[in-house]
Design an enzyme around this catalytic site. Structure first.
Site, PDB file in Angstrom:
ATOM      1  N   THR A 146     -25.871  51.202  -5.683  1.00 23.86           N
ATOM      2  CA  THR A 146     -24.786  50.257  -5.963  1.00 23.86           C
ATOM      3  C   THR A 146     -24.173  50.569  -7.325  1.00 23.86           C
ATOM      4  O   THR A 146     -23.787  49.693  -8.078  1.00 23.86           O
ATOM      5  CB  THR A 146     -25.298  48.812  -5.844  1.00 23.86           C
ATOM      6  OG1 THR A 146     -25.915  48.668  -4.565  1.00 23.86           O
ATOM      7  CG2 THR A 146     -24.180  47.789  -5.928  1.00 23.86           C
ATOM      8  N   HIS A 147     -24.143  51.848  -7.661  1.00 27.21           N
ATOM      9  CA  HIS A 147     -23.548  52.260  -8.926  1.00 27.21           C
ATOM     10  C   HIS A 147     -22.098  52.692  -8.704  1.00 27.21           C
ATOM     11  O   HIS A 147     -21.755  53.853  -8.872  1.00 27.21           O
ATOM     12  CB  HIS A 147     -24.380  53.383  -9.554  1.00 27.21           C
ATOM     13  CG  HIS A 147     -25.812  52.991  -9.764  1.00 27.21           C
ATOM     14  ND1 HIS A 147     -26.810  53.885 -10.009  1.00 27.21           N
ATOM     15  CD2 HIS A 147     -26.406  51.774  -9.771  1.00 27.21           C
ATOM     16  CE1 HIS A 147     -27.962  53.243 -10.151  1.00 27.21           C
ATOM     17  NE2 HIS A 147     -27.746  51.960 -10.009  1.00 27.21           N
ATOM     18  N   ASN A 148     -21.278  51.732  -8.313  1.00 23.72           N
ATOM     19  CA  ASN A 148     -19.848  51.978  -8.121  1.00 23.72           C
ATOM     20  C   ASN A 148     -19.179  51.831  -9.484  1.00 23.72           C
ATOM     21  O   ASN A 148     -19.360  50.806 -10.152  1.00 23.72           O
ATOM     22  CB  ASN A 148     -19.252  50.957  -7.160  1.00 23.72           C
ATOM     23  CG  ASN A 148     -20.087  50.783  -5.908  1.00 23.72           C
ATOM     24  OD1 ASN A 148     -21.169  50.212  -5.953  1.00 23.72           O
ATOM     25  ND2 ASN A 148     -19.596  51.262  -4.790  1.00 23.72           N
TER      26      ASN A 148
END
Lengths: 244, 589
Positions: free
Chosen positions: B515-517
């Protein structure tokens, strides 16, 4: 849960007391490592009709079969788990974005059908049962025939009333794994048999003293959420329990 | 008709880590602050307690702590010639929801970026020449340097109580730490966590190949700690229910444990949960924000006037807020013009799986979200890229976060997908397998970007965010190279079978990666290539700041949270020391 497990052991062994009471470590070890089959409890189906239930029971028994060491998905009550999921919020499409327009996407765009999980199961099983009505119903096939039929669902986009069979198979497989390995409070993983099979201690979840005992063999029996109601103590009273 | 509320000095859109820190600090500076959180109120006691919190099905599989797709999804396509379709359920990444945001369900992995990351274009040109980098990559310098941010990294780590071992103290390399890291002004606030077996086996394997293993920096604490806000944290018990779960033990740094109690004690600070901000309101010039419009949980619409608007939601939602508010020119991939939505990046994550004999008990369930051991030898620009045809890199770590069996049941190659063979392989390998993580950088390209979807809407009738993304060739080459290094380590760890799985295109939303957007509302020195200046202030609307990983110009090798924390304190200092004294643009063009 404790009472339930105790009854289960008594039923399975026919012995009261002896296997349960003395030497905690031994009994924990035994229960952690050995299969402990419970006589199957009749499932009260809330979602599936009789024909659907017959298909599901036969299918999960092939997806995760019993062997001489460990029970399979049927013995673990996975059909009961799936039934309760489909009858609840997940089955009705909780957390599923359901606005159109609907169109088939690429594989990397994920699920794009309008069916909720409950609709998807009902539609696909009806199509399967209709297809097999004139031939041999799935539940009446031999194990090898059932495996071949499941492979045909898995590997093709055969239309099951609007549901591609590969999508139905993938959903059924995911549900089966969930029912096998989720906490027994959800109605599958009876007696935590899947956790015993792999050695997962369940909701127990406190390993500060063990984590640097590298390679240690964990012998404690698994713990279900249902047995853990007193598991946590908010111990440090100098930390306020609530936000101001 | 929206009800107009009493004006306040500051409003934050979102109350997670960035909104919590900003809210606490600006209230302490004497300003009236309102924090608007779209999700529910929730607290360690009673919401995160046993037995319910140890429920893999509810939290990890059904994603109970995440944004509700029914209300607010996003759409996705791999390239602009496709029609984007909604992500109807989260799978590839998991945007959080509720008070505390993603810092409630994170793992606690707390890495700094490298000094070179902040001067990336300059650095790479100096080291490799002007023609080395693939022109498709839109890398640029960030506008702030590592030296600018170091005090703010330090402050954030001391807020969290992060457990680790410094590898570089004021330029002096320290034994036991990461020798490649940028200089730290002081040691970590707490010592490293205990090393689990999977970490110890990795350490041995990596050392035998001449690499430099160190304990993963962890904001799941090794010992009790009282932070500068006077808030006490506890020792992590390695419960194995961390990422996707909330911490019941006060052991994981989250807004509820590190900052919100301090904010909520201040009468200048008011928290409103269940409040969905629709847009930032602008005056008739379009150059000044007048406040925000929001809808509460009962469906009533309000206008909250404020002098200063801080957009402090998840990175992707920050970008959507700008687009739905008409702040900044949207990026157009055809012309390369426009700034909002530009430089969207992700994280290039892959793995190697190490299968052992059945007398090696890994006990993967004895885990913290951030325990384990890593090497930085192949991260960022820590190795010579001259012979390689790519930039960037990845850390390799044995950082298993859990042994939760619905999702973790590894089987070696050749295992049937289901049936008796599958079941017996799961029983055989569950407790005798280590998964190595290869956590790599992600570079922005001209073609990857964020904008508003033309078709699909949220529950309030507003356009969903549209993501157009494919892994750049550069990052795929990096992944192949470093994943092979991980497999070599796996073999040196004594694995019987080792399987390296490098990242391959296409990017898919159906399998969880991370979830490292990042990016989409990036910081920079030029209004033509960034919507924000170096202080995270909008060039076009100076009383709006946008705080989050949305400001990252590219995504470096590492987990983003520590850098988001540093940027938060960096922007805060600019607001307190400069903006409040003289409201207006902090950088003149």
């Amino acid at each position: 849960m404790t009472d339930f497990s105790r009854r289960a052991v008594i039923k399975a062994t026919g012995v009261v007391g002896a296997t349960l009471l003395p030497v905690a470590l031994e009994s924990q070890e035994a229960s952690a490592q050995a299969p402990r089959p419970t006589p199957a409890q009749p499932t009260t189906y809330l979602f599936f009709n009789a024909e659907e239930a017959a298909f599901i029971e036969a299918a999960v028994a092939r997806l995760i079969p019993a062997d001489d060491k460990w029970p399979g998905a049927l013995e673990a009550a996975v059909p009961n788990y799936i039934d309760k999921q489909l009858n609840g919020a997940w089955g009705a499409g909780e957390r599923l974005y359901r606005s159109g327009p609907w169109q088939a996407g690429t594989p990397s765009q994920g699920y794009q059908l309008p069916f909720t999980p409950a609709e998807l199961y009902r539609t696909a099983i009806a199509a399967i049962n209709a297809e097999l009505k004139a031939a041999t119903p799935f539940a009446k096939m031999t194990g090898a025939e059932q495996d071949a039929y499941l492979h045909s669902l898995e590997g093709s986009g055969k239309d099951l009333g609007g549901v591609p069979s590969s999508v139905f198979f993938a959903t059924l497989w995911d549900s089966t794994v969930e029912g096998f390995f989720s906490d027994p409070v959800y109605g599958g993983n009876r007696d935590m048999m899947a956790w015993r099979m792999i050695g997962f201690p369940g909701a127990y979840a406190s390993y500060y003293d063990l984590v640097d005992h590298h390679g240690t063999t964990v012998t404690r029996a698994p713990t279900s959420l249902g047995e853990d109601v007193h598991g946590h103590v908010h111990a440090d009273t100098t930390i306020p329990a609530h936000l101001p | 008709m929206a009800e107009r509320l009493k004006p306040v000095d500051v409003v934050t859109v979102g109350v997670g880590m960035t909104g919590g820190i900003m809210g606490k600090e600006l209230a302490a500076a004497g300003l009236k602050v309102v924090g608007l959180e779209r999700g529910p109120m929730r607290d360690t006691v009673p919401d995160f307690q046993s037995p319910v919190i140890h429920d893999e099905l509810r939290f990890a599989v059904r994603k109970a702590l995440m944004q509700d797709n029914v209300k607010e999804a996003m759409t996705f396509r791999n390239s602009a010639d496709q029609t984007a379709l909604p992500m109807r359920r989260w799978a590839g990444f998991l945007p959080g929801n509720g008070l505390g945001g993603a810092l409630v369900h994170w793992n606690g992995q707390t890495y700094r970026f490298q000094p070179a990351d902040f001067i990336y274009k300059t650095h790479l040109e100096q080291r490799y020449g002007k023609d080395f980098v693939d022109p498709e990559l839109t890398i640029q310098d960030w506008g702030a340097t590592y030296e600018d941010l170091e005090p703010h990294y330090d402050r954030f780590e001391y807020l969290c109580g992060t457990s680790g071992k410094a590898g570089n103290l004021k330029g002096q390399i320290q034994p036991g730490g990461n020798p490649f890291e940028g200089a730290r002004s002081r040691e970590y606030p707490t010592p490293p966590m205990k090393e689990p077996y999977y970490g110890a086996l990795f350490r041995k394997g990596a050392e035998s190949l001449g690499y430099h293993p160190f304990p993963q920096p962890a904001s799941t604490l090794s010992q009790p700690y009282t932070n500068p806000e006077g808030l006490k944290l506890q020792q992590c018990v390695f419960c194995g229910f961390c990422e996707r779960f909330a911490c019941e033990h006060f052991a994981k740094a989250s807004p509820q444990t590190i900052v919100l109690p301090a904010a909520l004690k201040n009468p200048n600070y008011e928290l409103r949960t269940g409040c969905q901000v629709l847009r930032v309101n602008l005056d008739s010039t379009g150059k000044k924000a007048t406040g925000v419009a929001y809808v509460n949980a009962a469906g009533q619409e309000f206008e909250q006037p404020a002098d200063l608007v801080l957009i402090t939601a998840f990175a992707l939602n920050n970008v959507r807020m700008l687009l739905n508010s008409g702040i900044g020119k949207p990026y157009d991939p055809n012309t390369g013009e426009g700034v909002v939505g530009r430089n969207y990046a992700y994280q290039t994550v892959s793995s190697a799986t190490v299968f052992y004999d059945d007398d090696v008990n890994i006990n993967p369930f004895m885990a913290s979200g951030s325990s384990g051991t890593v090497i930085d030898d192949f991260s960022g620009d820590n190795f010579d890229h001259g012979p390689q045809k790519f930039i960037g890199g990845a850390y390799i770590g044995s950082i298993m976060t859990n042994g939760r069996p619905i999702e973790f049941h590894p089987t070696p190659p050749g295992t049937p997908a289901w049936g008796l063979g599958w079941k017996q392989a799961v029983a055989r390998h569950y407790n005798h397998t280590i998964a190595l993580t290869v956590h790599g950088s992600s570079h922005p390209t001209r073609r990857n970007y964020l904008d508003l979807d033309p078709t699909y809407k949220d529950a309030w009738g507003l356009p969903l965010l549209r993501i157009t993304f494919e892994f750049p060739d550069n990052d795929i080459r990096m992944s192949s190279y470093v994943t092979e290094k991980a497999a070599e380590i796996g073999r040196a760890m004594g694995g019987k079978t080792v399987v390296g799985t490098p990242r391959r295109p296409p990017y898919t939303t159906t399998v969880y990666q991370t979830t490292h957007n990042t990016g989409g509302a990036i910081m920079g020195n030029d209004p033509k290539t960034s919507p924000l200046n170096r202080y995270l202030q909008c060039w076009d609307v100076p009383n709006v700041f946008v705080v989050g990983a949305s400001a990252f110009v590219h995504n470096a090798t590492y987990n983003p949270t520590d850098t988001v924390g540093a940027l938060t304190y960096w922007a805060l200092a600019a607001i307190k020391d400069q903006y409040l004294k003289s409201p207006g643009p902090l950088v003149r063009t």
